[in-house]
Motif scaffolding. Structure first.
Motif, PDB file in Angstrom:
ATOM      1  N   GLN A 211       0.820  -1.203   0.000  1.00  0.00           N
ATOM      2  CA  GLN A 211       0.000   0.000   0.000  1.00  0.00           C
ATOM      3  C   GLN A 211       0.858   1.260   0.000  1.00  0.00           C
ATOM      4  OE1 GLN A 211      -2.636  -0.329   3.353  1.00  0.00           O
ATOM      5  NE2 GLN A 211      -3.968  -1.852   2.372  1.00  0.00           N
ATOM      6  N   SER A 212       1.892   1.281   0.859  1.00  0.00           N
ATOM      7  CA  SER A 212       2.760   2.458   0.890  1.00  0.00           C
ATOM      8  C   SER A 212       3.572   2.582  -0.386  1.00  0.00           C
ATOM      9  CB  SER A 212       3.678   2.389   2.115  1.00  0.00           C
ATOM     10  OG  SER A 212       4.502   1.229   2.082  1.00  0.00           O
ATOM     11  N   ASP A 213       4.015   1.446  -0.940  1.00  0.00           N
ATOM     12  CA  ASP A 213       4.771   1.486  -2.203  1.00  0.00           C
ATOM     13  C   ASP A 213       3.906   2.022  -3.336  1.00  0.00           C
ATOM     14  OD1 ASP A 213       6.981   0.448  -0.937  1.00  0.00           O
ATOM     15  OD2 ASP A 213       6.586  -1.617  -1.523  1.00  0.00           O
ATOM     16  N   ARG A 214       2.669   1.547  -3.427  1.00  0.00           N
ATOM     17  CA  ARG A 214       1.772   2.006  -4.477  1.00  0.00           C
ATOM     18  C   ARG A 214       1.477   3.498  -4.338  1.00  0.00           C
ATOM     19  NH1 ARG A 214       1.932  -1.268  -8.727  1.00  0.00           N
ATOM     20  NH2 ARG A 214       1.511  -3.441  -8.167  1.00  0.00           N
ATOM     21  N   HIS A 215       1.320   3.942  -3.099  1.00  0.00           N
ATOM     22  CA  HIS A 215       1.050   5.362  -2.875  1.00  0.00           C
ATOM     23  C   HIS A 215       2.220   6.220  -3.351  1.00  0.00           C
ATOM     24  CE1 HIS A 215      -0.697   8.903  -0.968  1.00  0.00           C
ATOM     25  NE2 HIS A 215       0.477   9.144  -0.413  1.00  0.00           N
TER      26      HIS A 215
END
Length: 574
Positions: A211-215
């Motif tokens: 999730q943080s990587d995609r953000h």
């Protein structure tokens, strides 16, 4: 017939010229007498010679001389070089090349131009030379080589970084990792590259990381988070993880850097100078750290884990600190059981006959100390008179081959059922019945100084030494070990050879240098992860007296204490 030959020759020339123009190369054809039969106009693009030098019938030697005079000479060294080729030598060298059956090479023609030269000598004696401009290809090759060297340099720089770093592509697969990142996983780079977080960590953590990587990929906004990581060796790593987006649109990557903030987030619970008093790393605020990777496998460090679990169990036992006296005339039974009792958190010592037992009882009564359990060997001399003299203390009869684990369970049961001794009264087991007339052995401020940077190993050393009743201090690095040695003058130093700030070898050298002015020598025992020959040689060269290997055990430490510390000092330690 006279008109046919020239017309055919013109047609052949036109075909050759057109072929050279269409294929983008120059051609030179020579006869067996080294005269030019055909030279395409494109030759002038490579060599700015007078046009008459390309006419049929021109000697090859004259053409090469004209090429030399232009300064654009294939095969010569760059203009910046001090070496210059003689005109006649250069012409002779290239005349010889033209007579080779087959010759191919890529050569410099001027400062920034490279040409591919192919020469063939046919069986009829006719020689053919074709020249192609490969400057663009040469530049691409050089750029590729430069890029490869730049990549290698970047990898070396990343591997030299102490902080774990990784790079993920748009599919969130690892495409680059440094050595520090591999160490926390205890995996090689090949085992990580091409995989994703889902292959390395638990699903809930992998989902949070994704999730943080995609953000970061979608917004380009950096992401920061404090995390607690447990390395594969079980040690703690407190990091501030930062994620960035790099690259061009359509080719974005996520770079993750884990900055080690362990020294900032925690401190050693001790004196103001950072020395360890009670041992253990204290974190100021655990709540700021989110759970992250846990790579510790208890099966890989089974011995250490058993010690940690045993230490945790001992901490919760109500019998910890209880006073146990062993009455036995068997020295082997005494050594085996007293060591096990002390290693389990009990205050224990031994007497060997009835007179010693009587004297011990009188001394403890006068000191206001209360004995919790008396262990009486079935073969103890005059053992039948002991229970009446110790009617206020539980007496457990044992055998010489008594199982230590079963005995401990019984002692814990008895101690748990009895009221505990007053904490205001400190135990004094300094009674000894050996060499009563001998002088007291000088005692240092602490018995053992342990130099160890790993928190789990610090805990293990603490549990073992406390169980053996040996006073100790722990230094987190070599420099701190040297400072504590000057301050405390310990009787023994257990020195880990691999530590930050100053390693164990340098610390031992510093201690030995300081001892020369004080006229004393402290035993230093190296603690190594593996007994490599080079480590042992370096231990000896740095002045260490012996070595032990990890994982350490109570028996191992007790053997070192008995070797380098007086037996009387060990038996009388409180």
């Amino acid at each position: 017939m006279n008109d046919g030959a020239p017309n055919g020759a013109d047609i052949n020339r036109i075909i050759l010229e057109s072929s050279c123009d269409a294929l983008g190369f120059a051609m030179l054809v020579c006869g067996r007498d080294d005269t030019i039969l055909f030279a395409s106009r494109t030759m002038l693009q490579y060599f700015p010679v007078p046009s008459e030098m390309l006419l049929p019938g021109t000697r090859l030697r004259d053409f090469l001389g004209a090429v030399y005079d232009t300064g654009v000479r294939p095969g010569t060294v760059p203009e910046k070089s001090r070496r210059r080729t003689n005109r006649e030598d250069w012409i002779a060298e290239h005349m010889a090349l033209h007579w080779r059956e087959r010759y191919e090479n890529v050569e410099r023609a001027g400062r920034t131009r490279w040409v591919s030269m192919r020469k063939r000598r046919l069986s009829s004696g006719i020689g053919i030379l074709s020249i192609t401009d490969v400057s663009d290809q040469k530049k691409r090759d050089e750029q590729l080589q430069t890029d490869l060297e730049r990549v290698e340099l970047t990898e070396e720089i990343l591997d030299a970084q102490p902080n774990p770093i990784c790079v993920k592509d748009r599919n969130l697969n690892y495409i680059a990792v440094n050595k520090a990142f591999c160490l926390i996983h205890d995996l090689s780079q090949d085992a990580i590259l091409g995989r994703s977080a889902w292959d390395l960590v638990e699903s809930d953590l992998a989902e949070r990381f994704e999730q943080s990587d995609r953000h970061v990929l979608e917004t380009g906004k950096p992401h920061s988070e404090a995390e607690h990581i447990v390395r594969a060796d079980g040690s703690d790593l407190w990091v501030l993880t930062r994620k960035y987006r790099v690259g061009m649109p359509g080719r974005h990557f996520v770079v993750t850097c884990m900055n080690d903030v362990t020294d900032i987030a925690g401190w050693y619970n001790g004196s103001e100078d950072g020395s360890v008093a009670s041992g253990g790393l204290q974190i100021s605020d655990y709540s700021i750290f989110a759970p992250a990777q846990n790579f510790y496998d208890p099966f890989r460090a089974l011995n250490v884990q058993q010690l940690v679990e045993a230490g945790s169990m001992i901490e919760t036992l109500p019998a910890r600190g209880s006073r146990v006296l062993l009455a036995t005339a068997d020295r082997l039974t005494e050594d085996r059981l007293v060591t096990r009792l002390r290693g389990s958190g009990l205050e224990a010592c031994a007497v060997r006959n009835l007179d010693e037992l009587t004297a011990f009882g009188m001394a403890s009564e006068s000191a206001g100390l209360k004995l919790d359990v008396l262990l009486l060997d079935g073969a103890f001399p005059d053992g039948q008179h002991v229970p009446t003299a110790w009617r206020n203390c539980p007496v457990l009869t044992i055998e010489a081959d008594q199982d230590a684990a079963a005995l401990l369970a019984e002692v814990f049961r008895v101690c748990a059922e009895r009221p505990q001794a007053s904490p205001l009264l400190q135990p004094d087991w300094s009674l000894s019945f050996e060499d009563e007339g001998a002088a007291t052995v000088p005692v240092s401020q602490v018995d053992v100084l342990v130099a160890e940077d790993n928190q789990i190993n610090q805990f293990v050393f603490t549990q073992i030494l406390e169980g053996l009743g040996v006073s100790h201090r722990i230094a987190a690095n070599g420099r701190e070990a040297v400072e504590l040695w000057h301050e405390l003058q310990p009787a023994l130093v257990l020195m880990d050879v691999s530590m930050p700030v100053m390693n164990g070898f340098d610390a031992a050298v510093a201690i030995r240098a300081a001892e020369k002015t004080k006229g004393q020598k402290t035993p230093i025992v190296a603690v190594t992860a593996q007994a490599l020959d080079i480590d042992l040689q370096q231990c000896k060269a740095s002045g260490m007296d012996d070595h032990i290997m990890k994982p350490v055990s109570p028996d191992m430490i007790e053997a070192v204490l008995r070797k380098f510390m007086p037996i009387k000092a060990i038996r009388t330690t409180g």
